[in-house]
Design a protein around this motif. Structure first.
Motif, PDB file in Angstrom:
ATOM      1  N   VAL A  17       0.850  -1.200   0.000  1.00  0.00           N
ATOM      2  CA  VAL A  17       0.000   0.000   0.000  1.00  0.00           C
ATOM      3  C   VAL A  17       0.881   1.244   0.000  1.00  0.00           C
ATOM      4  O   VAL A  17       0.687   2.169  -0.782  1.00  0.00           O
ATOM      5  N   ARG A  18       1.873   1.235   0.850  1.00  0.00           N
ATOM      6  CA  ARG A  18       2.733   2.417   0.965  1.00  0.00           C
ATOM      7  C   ARG A  18       3.595   2.620  -0.269  1.00  0.00           C
ATOM      8  O   ARG A  18       3.986   3.745  -0.580  1.00  0.00           O
ATOM      9  N   ALA A  19       3.864   1.522  -0.995  1.00  0.00           N
ATOM     10  CA  ALA A  19       4.647   1.638  -2.231  1.00  0.00           C
ATOM     11  C   ALA A  19       3.773   2.160  -3.372  1.00  0.00           C
ATOM     12  O   ALA A  19       4.256   2.414  -4.467  1.00  0.00           O
ATOM     13  N   GLY A  20       2.468   2.298  -3.119  1.00  0.00           N
ATOM     14  CA  GLY A  20       1.578   2.861  -4.123  1.00  0.00           C
ATOM     15  C   GLY A  20       1.004   1.825  -5.079  1.00  0.00           C
ATOM     16  O   GLY A  20       0.468   2.168  -6.136  1.00  0.00           O
ATOM     17  N   ASP A  21       1.110   0.561  -4.730  1.00  0.00           N
ATOM     18  CA  ASP A  21       0.554  -0.520  -5.549  1.00  0.00           C
ATOM     19  C   ASP A  21      -0.980  -0.395  -5.607  1.00  0.00           C
ATOM     20  O   ASP A  21      -1.668  -0.500  -4.587  1.00  0.00           O
ATOM     21  N   ALA A  22      -1.515  -0.155  -6.818  1.00  0.00           N
ATOM     22  CA  ALA A  22      -2.939   0.150  -6.969  1.00  0.00           C
ATOM     23  C   ALA A  22      -3.829  -1.026  -6.565  1.00  0.00           C
ATOM     24  O   ALA A  22      -4.899  -0.828  -5.974  1.00  0.00           O
ATOM     25  N   ARG A  23      -3.396  -2.245  -6.863  1.00  0.00           N
ATOM     26  CA  ARG A  23      -4.234  -3.403  -6.507  1.00  0.00           C
ATOM     27  C   ARG A  23      -4.246  -3.639  -5.009  1.00  0.00           C
ATOM     28  O   ARG A  23      -5.282  -3.956  -4.425  1.00  0.00           O
TER      29      ARG A  23
ATOM     30  N   ALA B 110     -22.093   6.141 -15.695  1.00  0.00           N
ATOM     31  CA  ALA B 110     -21.663   7.457 -16.159  1.00  0.00           C
ATOM     32  C   ALA B 110     -22.218   7.824 -17.525  1.00  0.00           C
ATOM     33  O   ALA B 110     -22.486   6.968 -18.360  1.00  0.00           O
ATOM     34  N   ILE B 111     -22.416   9.123 -17.697  1.00  0.00           N
ATOM     35  CA  ILE B 111     -22.677   9.599 -19.037  1.00  0.00           C
ATOM     36  C   ILE B 111     -21.346   9.566 -19.786  1.00  0.00           C
ATOM     37  O   ILE B 111     -20.285   9.529 -19.177  1.00  0.00           O
ATOM     38  N   LEU B 112     -21.427   9.597 -21.094  1.00  0.00           N
ATOM     39  CA  LEU B 112     -20.241   9.318 -21.908  1.00  0.00           C
ATOM     40  C   LEU B 112     -19.043  10.210 -21.574  1.00  0.00           C
ATOM     41  O   LEU B 112     -17.939   9.725 -21.391  1.00  0.00           O
ATOM     42  N   GLY B 113     -19.285  11.498 -21.486  1.00  0.00           N
ATOM     43  CA  GLY B 113     -18.185  12.433 -21.239  1.00  0.00           C
ATOM     44  C   GLY B 113     -17.440  12.100 -19.962  1.00  0.00           C
ATOM     45  O   GLY B 113     -16.210  12.088 -19.928  1.00  0.00           O
ATOM     46  N   ASP B 114     -18.213  11.797 -18.946  1.00  0.00           N
ATOM     47  CA  ASP B 114     -17.603  11.455 -17.662  1.00  0.00           C
ATOM     48  C   ASP B 114     -16.777  10.180 -17.780  1.00  0.00           C
ATOM     49  O   ASP B 114     -15.729  10.053 -17.185  1.00  0.00           O
ATOM     50  N   ARG B 115     -17.303   9.247 -18.570  1.00  0.00           N
ATOM     51  CA  ARG B 115     -16.613   7.971 -18.687  1.00  0.00           C
ATOM     52  C   ARG B 115     -15.272   8.160 -19.398  1.00  0.00           C
ATOM     53  O   ARG B 115     -14.268   7.562 -19.019  1.00  0.00           O
ATOM     54  N   ILE B 116     -15.269   9.018 -20.396  1.00  0.00           N
ATOM     55  CA  ILE B 116     -14.017   9.271 -21.106  1.00  0.00           C
ATOM     56  C   ILE B 116     -13.004   9.922 -20.160  1.00  0.00           C
ATOM     57  O   ILE B 116     -11.855   9.525 -20.084  1.00  0.00           O
ATOM     58  N   ARG B 117     -13.499  10.901 -19.390  1.00  0.00           N
ATOM     59  CA  ARG B 117     -12.609  11.551 -18.421  1.00  0.00           C
ATOM     60  C   ARG B 117     -12.044  10.538 -17.438  1.00  0.00           C
ATOM     61  O   ARG B 117     -10.879  10.563 -17.093  1.00  0.00           O
ATOM     62  N   MET B 118     -12.917   9.624 -17.014  1.00  0.00           N
ATOM     63  CA  MET B 118     -12.486   8.631 -16.044  1.00  0.00           C
ATOM     64  C   MET B 118     -11.403   7.735 -16.607  1.00  0.00           C
ATOM     65  O   MET B 118     -10.429   7.445 -15.942  1.00  0.00           O
ATOM     66  N   GLN B 119     -11.607   7.310 -17.862  1.00  0.00           N
ATOM     67  CA  GLN B 119     -10.616   6.425 -18.472  1.00  0.00           C
ATOM     68  C   GLN B 119      -9.268   7.121 -18.547  1.00  0.00           C
ATOM     69  O   GLN B 119      -8.232   6.521 -18.299  1.00  0.00           O
ATOM     70  N   GLU B 120      -9.311   8.396 -18.859  1.00  0.00           N
ATOM     71  CA  GLU B 120      -8.082   9.172 -18.893  1.00  0.00           C
ATOM     72  C   GLU B 120      -7.380   9.100 -17.554  1.00  0.00           C
ATOM     73  O   GLU B 120      -6.183   8.899 -17.462  1.00  0.00           O
ATOM     74  N   HIS B 121      -8.173   9.279 -16.510  1.00  0.00           N
ATOM     75  CA  HIS B 121      -7.609   9.238 -15.170  1.00  0.00           C
ATOM     76  C   HIS B 121      -7.070   7.858 -14.831  1.00  0.00           C
ATOM     77  O   HIS B 121      -6.033   7.719 -14.212  1.00  0.00           O
ATOM     78  N   PHE B 122      -7.805   6.829 -15.279  1.00  0.00           N
ATOM     79  CA  PHE B 122      -7.392   5.484 -14.911  1.00  0.00           C
ATOM     80  C   PHE B 122      -6.058   5.114 -15.530  1.00  0.00           C
ATOM     81  O   PHE B 122      -5.343   4.276 -15.013  1.00  0.00           O
ATOM     82  N   SER B 123      -5.719   5.746 -16.650  1.00  0.00           N
ATOM     83  CA  SER B 123      -4.441   5.435 -17.268  1.00  0.00           C
ATOM     84  C   SER B 123      -3.305   6.156 -16.546  1.00  0.00           C
ATOM     85  O   SER B 123      -2.145   5.941 -16.826  1.00  0.00           O
ATOM     86  N   ASP B 124      -3.645   7.009 -15.613  1.00  0.00           N
ATOM     87  CA  ASP B 124      -2.641   7.742 -14.840  1.00  0.00           C
ATOM     88  C   ASP B 124      -2.578   7.171 -13.424  1.00  0.00           C
ATOM     89  O   ASP B 124      -3.499   7.334 -12.646  1.00  0.00           O
ATOM     90  N   PRO B 125      -1.490   6.460 -13.122  1.00  0.00           N
ATOM     91  CA  PRO B 125      -1.396   5.872 -11.776  1.00  0.00           C
ATOM     92  C   PRO B 125      -1.331   6.918 -10.669  1.00  0.00           C
ATOM     93  O   PRO B 125      -1.504   6.593  -9.494  1.00  0.00           O
ATOM     94  N   GLY B 126      -1.128   8.172 -11.048  1.00  0.00           N
ATOM     95  CA  GLY B 126      -1.080   9.253 -10.060  1.00  0.00           C
ATOM     96  C   GLY B 126      -2.446   9.658  -9.552  1.00  0.00           C
ATOM     97  O   GLY B 126      -2.569  10.477  -8.651  1.00  0.00           O
ATOM     98  N   ILE B 127      -3.495   9.107 -10.162  1.00  0.00           N
ATOM     99  CA  ILE B 127      -4.853   9.383  -9.698  1.00  0.00           C
ATOM    100  C   ILE B 127      -5.533   8.068  -9.334  1.00  0.00           C
ATOM    101  O   ILE B 127      -5.542   7.121 -10.108  1.00  0.00           O
ATOM    102  N   TYR B 128      -6.067   8.026  -8.141  1.00  0.00           N
ATOM    103  CA  TYR B 128      -6.813   6.846  -7.733  1.00  0.00           C
ATOM    104  C   TYR B 128      -8.233   7.268  -7.376  1.00  0.00           C
ATOM    105  O   TYR B 128      -8.436   8.158  -6.550  1.00  0.00           O
ATOM    106  N   ILE B 129      -9.215   6.668  -8.039  1.00  0.00           N
ATOM    107  CA  ILE B 129     -10.610   7.056  -7.819  1.00  0.00           C
ATOM    108  C   ILE B 129     -11.361   5.924  -7.134  1.00  0.00           C
ATOM    109  O   ILE B 129     -11.277   4.769  -7.543  1.00  0.00           O
ATOM    110  N   ARG B 130     -12.091   6.268  -6.110  1.00  0.00           N
ATOM    111  CA  ARG B 130     -12.890   5.265  -5.414  1.00  0.00           C
ATOM    112  C   ARG B 130     -14.263   5.846  -5.110  1.00  0.00           C
ATOM    113  O   ARG B 130     -14.377   6.958  -4.612  1.00  0.00           O
TER     114      ARG B 130
END
Ligand SMILES: Nc1nc2c(ncn2[C@@H]2O[C@H](COP(=O)(O)OP(=O)(O)OP(=O)(O)O)[C@@H](O)[C@H]2O)c(=O)[nH]1
Ligand SMILES: [Mg+2]
Length: 316
Positions: free
Chosen positions: A12-18, A94-114
């Motif tokens: 967790v502290r090493a930032g492992d997303a899983r 999600a509506i489409l726009g939100d989903r696209i934004r989310m996917q963008e975020h998901f490809s960035d390990p610097g953002i974690y969404i829950r």
């Protein structure tokens, strides 16, 4: 500490997303080991900036969170997002726009969404959100953004755990400042008037100012008002600026420390209440509550003595 727990903490502290996702689920569902996990993570917390954003449904919270997250990412800060709302785009409906934004975020390990799926179970949403935030904090996120619909006490409790609370208002929609829950208005460190492209933004601003003229905050801070058009990304930099100003303000004269003590005083009471209640429930056993309720309803027993009795039994 046992070996498994040790390795979970390290991942967790090493930032492992899983590992992070698994730890959050454990805590959220009170799965076996959840409290040992929190105990072990707690010493590694306290570094994240926790920012709570609250406002009416559809006020533009997710859009604002999205833009703030991008801005912080540009500054190379890591971000955790907790969306406490079943209707949030982050939950997947999600509506489409939100989903696209989310996917963008998901490809960035610097953002974690829950998103917080459960409401009102296992000691309440506020408690669950606080615990999830603790895990994110321990994982080394620089900034944690908590989005919550500002409607009830739950939400007030949730934003209370934030270091900075942003209340989002919108023009029109009939929600004049006066009709907004007083509790919500009082917790604002910063006001955002989103959808300022709509008519009436000035009026909302005047109303906030009028309210502020009537009651000054104890700490002398006058919450600034930022007008935004989140859907166009307008006003986000200004918002980030006033957030930084408030942070700087908190750093002075031990204010951050005092705020934290206040928050913990409240949270400790809540945690104690949960723990006591859990104990009393265990003590009662299944079915007994219904039996006692029937006895009280039939006036065979008085509820005052009953509660005293159960409370004294479960305190042993
Ligand atoms: N015109 C206008 N529309 C906006 C603005 N900000 C957001 N929206 C739109 O308002 C809608 C709701 O935005 P969200 O960000 O999902 O609002 P929310 O507060 O997160 O909504 P819930 O999570 O469902 O309570 C979306 O269609 C946005 O594109 C704005 O400044 N102006
Ligand atoms: Mg939302």
């Amino acid at each position: 500490m046992n070996h498994d727990l040790q390795s979970v903490i390290e991942s967790v502290r090493a930032g492992d997303a899983r590992a992070l996702a698994r730890a959050i689920s454990t805590v959220e569902n009170h799965a076996p080991g959840w409290s040992d996990l929190l105990k072990a993570l707690f010493p590694h917390t306290g570094k994240a900036r926790i920012i709570g954003l609250t406002g009416a449904p559809g006020a533009g919270k997710s859009t604002l969170v999205d833009h703030l997250a991008r801005l912080y990412r540009k500054e190379k800060r890591t971000v955790g997002i907790v969306a406490v709302d079943p209707t949030s785009p982050y939950t997947g409906g999600a509506i489409l726009g939100d989903r696209i934004r989310m996917q963008e975020h998901f490809s960035d390990p610097g953002i974690y969404i829950r998103s917080m799926a459960t409401r009102g179970s296992l000691g309440g949403l506020a408690r669950a959100t606080a615990d999830v935030t603790t895990v994110l904090d321990a994982s080394g996120r620089d900034v944690i953004l908590i989005e919550t619909v500002g409607v009830g006490q739950d939400e007030v409790d949730i934003v209370r755990l934030a270091y900075i609370t942003i209340v989002i208002l919108v023009p029109g929609m009939g929600d004049d400042v006066q009709t907004i829950k007083a509790g919500i208005m009082e917790i604002a460190d910063i006001f955002v008037i989103n959808k300022s492209d709509h008519e009436g933004a000035e009026r909302v601003e005047r109303e906030i100012r009028a309210m502020q003229a009537l009651s000054a905050r104890h700490d002398g801070w006058t919450p600034p008002i930022v007008k935004t058009v989140a859907s166009e990304g307008q006003g986000i930099e200004q918002l980030a600026l006033v957030i930084a100003e408030y942070e700087a303000y908190l750093e002075k004269e031990n204010r951050a420390q005092k705020k934290s003590v206040n928050n913990w005083q409240q949270r400790l009471v809540e945690m104690l209440r949960d723990a006591m209640l859990e104990k009393a429930r265990a003590q009662l056993g299944d079915g007994n509550l219904a039996r006692f309720a029937a006895e009280v309803a039939e006036h065979k027993r008085d509820p005052y003595s009953l509660v005293e009795e159960i409370a004294s039994r479960s305190s042993d």
